[in-house]
Design a protein around this motif. Structure first.
Motif, PDB file in Angstrom:
ATOM      1  N   ASP A 150       0.820  -1.223   0.000  1.00  0.00           N
ATOM      2  CA  ASP A 150       0.000   0.000   0.000  1.00  0.00           C
ATOM      3  C   ASP A 150       0.855   1.276   0.000  1.00  0.00           C
ATOM      4  O   ASP A 150       0.752   2.122   0.903  1.00  0.00           O
ATOM      5  CB  ASP A 150      -0.931   0.024   1.215  1.00  0.00           C
ATOM      6  N   PRO A 151       1.695   1.459  -1.003  1.00  0.00           N
ATOM      7  CA  PRO A 151       2.555   2.654  -1.034  1.00  0.00           C
ATOM      8  C   PRO A 151       1.741   3.932  -1.236  1.00  0.00           C
ATOM      9  O   PRO A 151       0.675   3.914  -1.854  1.00  0.00           O
ATOM     10  CB  PRO A 151       3.461   2.392  -2.243  1.00  0.00           C
ATOM     11  N   ALA A 152       2.249   5.037  -0.706  1.00  0.00           N
ATOM     12  CA  ALA A 152       1.580   6.323  -0.872  1.00  0.00           C
ATOM     13  C   ALA A 152       1.778   6.832  -2.304  1.00  0.00           C
ATOM     14  O   ALA A 152       2.804   6.562  -2.945  1.00  0.00           O
ATOM     15  CB  ALA A 152       2.136   7.333   0.125  1.00  0.00           C
ATOM     16  N   ASP A 153       0.778   7.551  -2.812  1.00  0.00           N
ATOM     17  CA  ASP A 153       0.888   8.124  -4.148  1.00  0.00           C
ATOM     18  C   ASP A 153       1.909   9.259  -4.159  1.00  0.00           C
ATOM     19  O   ASP A 153       2.024  10.012  -3.180  1.00  0.00           O
ATOM     20  CB  ASP A 153      -0.463   8.657  -4.616  1.00  0.00           C
ATOM     21  N   PRO A 154       2.646   9.427  -5.255  1.00  0.00           N
ATOM     22  CA  PRO A 154       3.622  10.520  -5.340  1.00  0.00           C
ATOM     23  C   PRO A 154       2.939  11.876  -5.436  1.00  0.00           C
ATOM     24  O   PRO A 154       1.761  11.971  -5.800  1.00  0.00           O
ATOM     25  CB  PRO A 154       4.396  10.187  -6.625  1.00  0.00           C
ATOM     26  N   GLU A 155       3.681  12.927  -5.117  1.00  0.00           N
ATOM     27  CA  GLU A 155       3.154  14.284  -5.212  1.00  0.00           C
ATOM     28  C   GLU A 155       2.963  14.676  -6.678  1.00  0.00           C
ATOM     29  O   GLU A 155       3.715  14.231  -7.550  1.00  0.00           O
ATOM     30  CB  GLU A 155       4.119  15.270  -4.547  1.00  0.00           C
ATOM     31  N   PRO A 156       1.945  15.510  -6.967  1.00  0.00           N
ATOM     32  CA  PRO A 156       1.770  15.984  -8.345  1.00  0.00           C
ATOM     33  C   PRO A 156       2.992  16.763  -8.819  1.00  0.00           C
ATOM     34  O   PRO A 156       3.644  17.449  -8.029  1.00  0.00           O
ATOM     35  CB  PRO A 156       0.535  16.889  -8.255  1.00  0.00           C
TER      36      PRO A 156
END
Length: 224
Positions: free
Chosen positions: A59-65
């Motif tokens: 469940d990795p966090a999504d990268p920043e835009p």
């Protein structure tokens, strides 16, 4: 007038026979429907295979835009009027692998010490969620990655599934054998390539990414 009166019943009778003939096959088709068979219970000879990759992130966090103006340092000789590209995070699926079972809770086992086949029943004792596992290098969001995989391979996946408390399964255990059972989520393995396109149209290093995405909830059984 006499001719007209005698033709009316003949036409009506023909129409009635035609309608009756059309209705008969439809009625027969409805009554001959056969219910689908249930999937057979598969008992394996070995425990479930673990993922080959080490350092799998769950469940990795999504990268920043990405900002509109971004990119690696300009190279010598770059022109001020260089081509502009919209900054983007890219994932391209390249291959589909097999199914891997991730357990929720402990392994249940039942030994049949008799000389005859006996029935073993297993019931899940916990509730747990299983999400996406992925190796390092994914530059886009999990949602985007899963959507790309579904579109290319025509599969139905999800970013998370819940294996619930109280689910049961029954299977025959041969004499002097042990049946082992793990309850959890089957995940589908995929590989792909991920990278970033910068505003100056340069790209980051393309990295191979391996992912395990939830497919279905179920039991994994094996004998020992």
């Amino acid at each position: 007038m006499g001719i007209s009166v005698r033709r009316g019943p003949v036409v009506s009778a023909i129409a009635f026979v035609a309608l009756a003939g059309m209705a008969a096959p439809a009625h027969a088709q409805m009554t001959s429907a056969i219910p689908p068979l249930e999937d057979p219970v598969v008992v394996n000879t070995e425990p479930p295979v673990e993922p080959e990759e080490s350092g799998l992130v769950e469940d990795p966090a999504d990268p920043e835009p990405l900002p509109e103006e971004t990119g690696p340092p300009s190279k010598p000789g770059d022109k001020p009027s260089a081509e502009y590209c919209r900054p983007s995070r890219i994932y391209t699926p390249t291959s589909k692998g097999g199914q891997y079972h991730k357990a929720v809770g402990a392994t249940n086992s039942n030994y049949n010490g008799t000389s005859r086949t006996a029935r073993s029943t297993f019931t899940s004792e916990v509730t747990g969620e299983v999400g996406v596992g992925v190796t390092a290098g994914l530059e886009t969001s999990i949602d985007v990655m899963v959507a790309k995989i579904e579109a290319k391979y025509e599969v139905n996946l999800t970013v998370k599934l819940t294996a619930k408390l109280g689910n049961s399964i029954a299977v025959d255990t041969p004499a002097k054998k042990t049946t082992n059972a793990k309850y959890g989520v089957y995940r589908l393995k995929h590989t792909g390539t991920s990278y970033v396109i910068y505003s100056n149209c340069n790209t980051s290093t393309k990295k191979k990414v391996t992912s395990y995405t939830p497919l279905k909830v179920g039991w994994y059984l094996w004998e020992s």
